[in-house]
Design a protein around this motif. Sequence first.
Motif, PDB file in Angstrom:
ATOM      1  N   SER A  29      24.501  19.668   5.311  1.00  0.00           N
ATOM      2  CA  SER A  29      24.320  18.436   4.549  1.00  0.00           C
ATOM      3  C   SER A  29      25.624  17.644   4.651  1.00  0.00           C
ATOM      4  O   SER A  29      26.629  18.155   5.143  1.00  0.00           O
ATOM      5  N   GLY A  35      25.854  20.624  -2.822  1.00  0.00           N
ATOM      6  CA  GLY A  35      24.787  19.910  -2.152  1.00  0.00           C
ATOM      7  C   GLY A  35      23.628  20.828  -1.858  1.00  0.00           C
ATOM      8  O   GLY A  35      23.616  21.995  -2.265  1.00  0.00           O
ATOM      9  N   GLY A  37      21.613  22.117   1.437  1.00  0.00           N
ATOM     10  CA  GLY A  37      21.526  22.155   2.887  1.00  0.00           C
ATOM     11  C   GLY A  37      20.084  22.067   3.348  1.00  0.00           C
ATOM     12  O   GLY A  37      19.190  22.657   2.747  1.00  0.00           O
ATOM     13  N   THR A  38      19.852  21.307   4.402  1.00  0.00           N
ATOM     14  CA  THR A  38      18.528  21.206   5.003  1.00  0.00           C
ATOM     15  C   THR A  38      18.569  21.840   6.393  1.00  0.00           C
ATOM     16  O   THR A  38      19.614  21.842   7.057  1.00  0.00           O
ATOM     17  N   GLY A  41      20.545  20.350   9.330  1.00  0.00           N
ATOM     18  CA  GLY A  41      21.182  19.189   8.728  1.00  0.00           C
ATOM     19  C   GLY A  41      22.567  18.917   9.251  1.00  0.00           C
ATOM     20  O   GLY A  41      23.066  19.578  10.179  1.00  0.00           O
TER      21      GLY A  41
END
Length: 283
Positions: A29, A35, A37-38, A41
């Motif tokens: 991210s 945050g 995370g994807t 990402g």
Amino acid sequence: VYTINNYTFLITGGVKFRQDADWANNWGSNTFPTGTGTPGGANIPVPAGTYDVTFNRTTGDYTFTTVSTNFDSIGMYGGFNSWANPSEPLVTADGIVYSKIDYHFTADGVKFIKDNNTSTTWGGTAFPSGTATAGGATIPLTAGYYNVDFNKNTLLYNFVQVPVSMIGDAVSDWSTDVDLVSTDGGVTFSLQNVTLLSGGLKFRANYSWASNWGSTAFPTGTGNLNGNDNIPVSAGAAGIYNITFNRVTGAYDLVYVSPLPFDTITFNGITLSTTDGNTYTGS
């Protein structure tokens, strides 16, 4: 939930989480210190420092918590910042050895300083390595890019010019670096009579992907810092080249010198052609 405590990041840069030491499953991210995370990402922008890190692989949530180490704060000041405070901070994992990776000193001269207070400084007369003394002379550093380490106990210091190399299947492979040479403090690099084959290449510093340059232009162009493009060498362009690269501007020039010294192979009296010395064709 995965954790690691008291982990020191020696340089400011990007970080990702990944599974099984492989890129098939990774999370990132663009936010810090917390945050979500994807998958696939962006890189997480982590400043140099010591952190406790937590990551939840189900939700993707992560946290970087700054660790108060109570270590002495040691930095550098000199010509590059006009001898002003605050100094450029060094990073330590043990409170003894302090370091800075790939730092650009834009002017000559440097000293080490504690707590941004000129009452405690260390300097020396030797460069690139030596033993500092309290309140010593200005270290006669010459401008350029260096990896720096300083031992607070022994007062030994070392400035190592940052290496820049080429990597890629056009010069070797994607795991082998080919070193370039610099005579101006690590700004302009060159290498003569380099064999380039069909493929791609990049320039990078410290044999690391933390700072790398690539582009879509050949044989001259401007490399984009940490971009995705590889400099392309087509099959018809394979040959011997003289290479120059400027890491400040990103400008590079691949100057053709001669064709590759391939073996001559004939078939039924016909000389076959090749672009890589391995595969030959003809009609």
